[in-house]
Design a protein around this motif. Structure first.
Motif, PDB file in Angstrom:
ATOM      1  N   ASN A   1       0.826  -1.201   0.000  1.00  0.00           N
ATOM      2  CA  ASN A   1       0.000   0.000   0.000  1.00  0.00           C
ATOM      3  C   ASN A   1       0.866   1.259   0.000  1.00  0.00           C
ATOM      4  O   ASN A   1       2.108   1.215   0.083  1.00  0.00           O
ATOM      5  CB  ASN A   1      -0.977  -0.019   1.178  1.00  0.00           C
ATOM      6  CG  ASN A   1      -0.270   0.194   2.512  1.00  0.00           C
ATOM      7  OD1 ASN A   1       0.948   0.071   2.620  1.00  0.00           O
ATOM      8  ND2 ASN A   1      -1.052   0.519   3.532  1.00  0.00           N
ATOM      9  N   ASP A   2       0.205   2.419  -0.098  1.00  0.00           N
ATOM     10  CA  ASP A   2       0.916   3.688  -0.220  1.00  0.00           C
ATOM     11  C   ASP A   2       1.830   3.938   0.979  1.00  0.00           C
ATOM     12  O   ASP A   2       2.950   4.454   0.834  1.00  0.00           O
ATOM     13  CB  ASP A   2      -0.079   4.838  -0.367  1.00  0.00           C
ATOM     14  CG  ASP A   2      -0.828   4.768  -1.683  1.00  0.00           C
ATOM     15  OD1 ASP A   2      -1.849   5.454  -1.813  1.00  0.00           O
ATOM     16  OD2 ASP A   2      -0.384   4.024  -2.584  1.00  0.00           O
ATOM     17  N   ALA A   3       1.342   3.596   2.179  1.00  0.00           N
ATOM     18  CA  ALA A   3       2.130   3.872   3.382  1.00  0.00           C
ATOM     19  C   ALA A   3       3.459   3.116   3.349  1.00  0.00           C
ATOM     20  O   ALA A   3       4.505   3.664   3.724  1.00  0.00           O
ATOM     21  CB  ALA A   3       1.335   3.486   4.632  1.00  0.00           C
ATOM     22  N   TYR A   4       3.444   1.883   2.904  1.00  0.00           N
ATOM     23  CA  TYR A   4       4.682   1.106   2.844  1.00  0.00           C
ATOM     24  C   TYR A   4       5.609   1.620   1.747  1.00  0.00           C
ATOM     25  O   TYR A   4       6.834   1.645   1.908  1.00  0.00           O
ATOM     26  CB  TYR A   4       4.358  -0.375   2.625  1.00  0.00           C
ATOM     27  CG  TYR A   4       5.560  -1.282   2.811  1.00  0.00           C
ATOM     28  CD1 TYR A   4       6.088  -1.509   4.073  1.00  0.00           C
ATOM     29  CD2 TYR A   4       6.176  -1.877   1.721  1.00  0.00           C
ATOM     30  CE1 TYR A   4       7.190  -2.324   4.259  1.00  0.00           C
ATOM     31  CE2 TYR A   4       7.276  -2.697   1.884  1.00  0.00           C
ATOM     32  CZ  TYR A   4       7.785  -2.916   3.156  1.00  0.00           C
ATOM     33  OH  TYR A   4       8.889  -3.715   3.330  1.00  0.00           O
ATOM     34  N   GLN A   5       5.043   2.024   0.619  1.00  0.00           N
ATOM     35  CA  GLN A   5       5.860   2.591  -0.455  1.00  0.00           C
ATOM     36  C   GLN A   5       6.562   3.866   0.010  1.00  0.00           C
ATOM     37  O   GLN A   5       7.754   4.067  -0.255  1.00  0.00           O
ATOM     38  CB  GLN A   5       4.978   2.885  -1.678  1.00  0.00           C
ATOM     39  CG  GLN A   5       4.360   1.650  -2.313  1.00  0.00           C
ATOM     40  CD  GLN A   5       3.319   1.994  -3.351  1.00  0.00           C
ATOM     41  OE1 GLN A   5       3.375   3.060  -3.954  1.00  0.00           O
ATOM     42  NE2 GLN A   5       2.358   1.100  -3.561  1.00  0.00           N
TER      43      GLN A   5
END
Length: 882
Positions: free
Chosen positions: A199-203
């Protein structure tokens, strides 16, 4: 017995070797009991749903008269006693914002004169309530295009529309939670360790974009050696959901970030995968270095990945509260501080939560449990962790588990339900049947299994296509749901097979009544792709009432009874009797005997004459010199111009068996292909012998049936060419008969096969014409020579005017396409007379002769003028006299 949950952690020395293991075992009995209650509640809720009823309406334009059914009155909020409706009443009830939509749709309807797909619009009921409805309309126009009648159905779909809106909002929130979650989320393939989603947070955490992530593996982002990574992954596999603790992940620039990781196993796209929640603990580590308020609070922060964090006292008083996302709270944060758990949580959860708080304080063990809570966005799932934080306080960390629980429920539903109809599948049906038998045994009650198999599904599937077949199955499932009780279990086993589990029944009549309701429901036509389709069902019934009975055996018994219903005429039900099992065993034995029959040369070929009826065809054959076998006699005396080869089985114990007694078994087990090849060889050899002995010309024809499996065999063309060469029979003397329904499947491939056969010089006939859903557009392109009218149309000639119209139409159609017509099943003089009047070219049936063994057929064909001048009740005695 109690349920427990165990978690282990290993302790490593400086060399990285395991020197000790620390474990915690918790009592989770209450949690498991709650889960079981929730599952049962959800199953009962799903079974209780009902399909809305349809209302109907009709408007006679010339008489300006409108009719509403009782259901239509209820939908619009009126009663029949209040007023007689007009068409204007219907239009005025449409919501003002939707009137243009409905008017445009009606205009299209008047232009097309076709049944319109359902249109959805709003109405304003008599009480002012706005409701959503769905309507299907059709019209009848006169020759000038003027409106005669408009009619249709109306259905209240308000609940569905509101449910769809709620689902859309839920899906949007779901996507927002995943993509905008503070926590990083990672999904990787268990076997290859390749990243499937991030997801965006991990990216953002690691500095990669989505495309870069999808090309990487777990080893690229976790800053530990492969062996250590594999050990942690295997631990999750062995133990299920697991908090892996703190790890280092490597950013794109090479720097390391310390994170806290929790992982669980899931199924993703049919393969095993692992879902990982990654929480950046960099800030927390900094806070620990500067604050270090207490060892207990430090331990709680290490063991949890928080969304909601708060402290409570032993009696449930909130001491502080922190929420990263207030949307998942039942009340605002400012209303929580200073209050008690009893003020913010459902009363039924309070005793369980207080017990866990007490246990965390008294034992020092972390308490983990799940619960559901109604918040602003609806009902959501949460996972709570309670850890003693010293001074009689408990640190609570609550994580929103809605996404994970929804995925688990979807996976569980997919594993036990049919993806097309949403009904329980075989596994779930057998499980419910097992429990039903156990309950029946305890209470001395009976249960019944009703096995339902559609009789003509293959015809619809082959004629209208795969999508129409699926639509029919869904529609059938819907009708069956409507007539069954909420407590009954309806399942789809496979293909067009459905089963019904009936509990708490008093006798056979209870079940047979259900079977009759099913039959009545299926008699109503189904509308598939604008066409009417009909479905009947053969049903088998089996009874049980003991936990000692096997669910599989009971289901098999119902299946056997269903096959008995098919064998005795279809479209009805049969109750299982033990002798049916004996019959099944006999069928199995018969299959083995049939396999040996080919090796023991027990098969025989009989021949039924085909006679010439059409004077026009007779004159054409005489003029072209192709009628060497026809004597110059009056045209009213039919002449033999061919034979149809029909297989028989000379059983060593049961005598001569007709095709109906063994061909179905041959088709089921694949023996029909070698049998068909053998019949072709025998028939061609016999035709060549008759030609050499009795005829100076080659135009006597031998007809041989080609089965479905034989026609689909890639060796068919090669087999025909080989047999013609080996027997020396001219190709023009061989006619291959292919069933109409076979030709409708894979039309282009079938046309190619027919072209190859035609290139050999053989003649082609479409057998059983008129019994399937014929496509005339394909018929005109098929290289065939004859149409064979099915005996079902010939039988009622002289008694049924409709059959006369159908037969006459087929003959007219065939002649228009340059084809000849053969009528099967001619048994009476009046049938023959009508066929001759309609211009039918050829005929066969008991009126002329039964199928004859080769010796008797040779006597018949050896007559210098082979013909029938009158009714031949017993052709064998007639041959003996000659």
């Amino acid at each position: 017995l109690i349920w427990t949950e165990q978690r282990n952690n290993s302790i490593y020395d400086e060399a990285g070797e395991i020197v000790a293991s620390v474990g915690i075992v918790r009592d989770i009995t209450e949690r498991k009991q709650v889960e079981e209650k929730l599952q049962k509640s959800e199953a009962n809720l799903v079974e209780a749903q009902r399909i809305a009823r349809l209302g109907s309406w009709e408007h006679e334009a010339r008489e300006d008269r409108t009719y509403w059914s009782d259901q239509t009155y209820r939908i619009f909020g009126f009663t029949p006693q209040q007023f007689v409706p007009t068409f204007e009443d219907f239009l005025n009830a449409i919501h003002v914002d939707d009137r243009v939509l409905v008017q445009e749709d009606m205009a299209k309807l008047l232009r097309s004169e076709q049944l319109r797909d359902g249109i959805e619009f709003r109405i304003v009921r008599a009480d002012g309530e706005i409701r959503f409805v769905q309507s299907q309309r059709s019209v009848a126009l006169d020759e000038t295009g003027g409106l005669i009648r408009m009619f249709g159905t109306v259905q209240d779909v308000t609940k569905r529309k509101r449910s769809e809106e709620a689902l859309r909002e839920s899906e949007e929130r779901y996507r927002a939670v995943v993509q905008q979650a503070v926590e990083g989320m990672l999904l990787f393939d268990l076997s290859t360790k390749r990243i499937l989603e991030a997801n965006d947070a991990y990216q953002v955490l690691l500095g990669y974009d989505a495309e870069e992530m999808l090309g990487m593996t777990l080893y690229d982002v976790v800053a530990h050696d492969r062996k250590s990574i594999d050990l942690h992954v295997q631990r999750v596999v062995d133990e299920g959901n697991h908090m892996l603790g703190e790890r280092y992940h490597r950013r794109k620039d090479g720097s390391l970030v310390e994170v806290e990781v929790a992982a669980s196993l899931i199924s993703y796209g049919g393969r095993s995968a692992m879902s990982v929640v990654v929480h950046d603990i960099t800030e927390r580590k900094r806070a620990e270095e500067t604050l270090r308020e207490s060892e207990a609070r430090h331990r709680a922060m290490l063991e949890a990945s928080p969304d909601l964090v708060f402290r409570v006292s032993r009696d449930g008083e909130y001491l502080d509260f922190q929420a990263n996302d207030e949307s998942i709270l039942s009340v605002p944060v400012e209303e929580i501080i200073g209050k008690n758990l009893r003020d913010t949580m459902p009363p039924d959860l309070i005793p369980s939560i207080l017990r866990r708080i007490t246990k965390a304080l008294d034992t020092g063990e972390m308490q983990v449990f799940e619960y559901q809570l109604l918040v602003a966005g609806g009902i959501r799932d949460f996972e709570a962790r309670l850890v003693a934080a010293g001074s009689g306080e408990v640190m609570a960390i609550v994580r929103d588990a809605t996404e994970r629980k929804a995925l688990e429920r979807r996976l569980e539903h997919r594993a036990f339900h049919d993806s097309l109809t949403g009904l329980p599948n075989r596994a779930l049906f057998l499980d419910r049947l097992e429990h039903a038998l156990a309950r029946a045994g305890r209470h001395r009650e009976s249960v019944a299994v009703l096995f339902v198999d559609l009789d003509n599904f293959k015809v619809v599937h082959d004629s209208l296509g795969h999508e129409a077949g699926d639509a029919l199955l869904v529609a059938v499932a819907g009708r069956l749901r409507e007539i069954l009780r909420p407590e009954d279990t309806l399942a789809r086993l496979s293909g067009d097979e459905f089963t019904v589990l009936l509990e708490d029944i008093e006798g056979t009549s209870d079940v047979t009544t259900v079977a009759e309701r099913i039959a009545a429901a299926l008699r109503e036509p189904f509308i598939l792709e604008g066409r009417e389709a009909f479905a009947t069902a053969s049903m088998g019934i089996a009874f049980g009432g003991s936990s000692q009975e096997s669910p599989g055996v009971l289901l098999r018994n119902a299946d056997l009874a269903m096959y008995r219903a098919k064998e005795t005429g279809k479209a009805h039900h049969e109750v299982f009797h033990p002798e049916m099992n004996e019959r099944a065993l006999k069928r199995l034995s018969l299959e083995g005997e049939l396999r040996r029959a080919l090796k023991r040369d027990e098969l025989r070929v009989h021949y039924q004459p085909q006679v010439l009826l059409s004077t026009e065809l007779q004159e054409h054959l005489r003029a072209s010199g192709q009628m060497a076998i026809i004597a110059q006699k009056a045209p009213e005396s039919p002449r033999i111009v061919g034979m149809e080869a029909l297989v028989r089985w000379e059983h060593p114990e049961r005598g001569l068996l007709s095709p109906g007694e063994f061909v179905p078994f041959a088709e089921e087990n694949g023996l029909i292909v070698p049998i068909g090849r053998w019949v072709l060889e025998q028939a061609c050899r016999q035709a060549k012998e008759w030609q050499e002995q009795h005829y100076s010309g080659p135009h006597f024809t031998m007809s041989v049936n080609v089965s479905t499996a034989q026609f689909r065999s890639p060796e068919l063309v090669e087999d025909v060419a080989r047999v013609l060469q080996e027997t020396g029979l001219e190709a023009g003397m061989l006619t291959l008969e292919i069933t109409e329904s076979v030709l409708l499947e894979e039309a282009q491939a079938n046309a190619n096969t027919l072209e190859q056969l035609k290139a050999l010089g053989v003649r082609l006939a479409i057998d059983d014409f008129g019994t399937g859903y014929s496509s005339l557009s394909y018929l005109k392109r098929l290289p065939v020579d004859y149409l064979k009218i099915d005996r079902s149309f010939v039988t009622n000639l002289g008694r049924d005017s409709q059959d006369r119209v159908l037969v006459s139409g087929v003959i007219y159609l065939a002649h228009g396409l340059g084809l000849k017509v053969i009528a099967e099943g001619v048994e009476k003089a009046e049938q023959l007379a009508q066929l001759q009047q309609m211009g039918c070219d050829l005929a066969q049936g008991y009126y002329f002769s039964r199928p004859l063994a080769s010796e008797a057929a040779t006597l018949l064909t050896s007559n210098s003028e082979p013909s029938f001048s009158g009714v031949c009740i017993d052709p064998l005695s007639r041959i003996d006299q000659s």
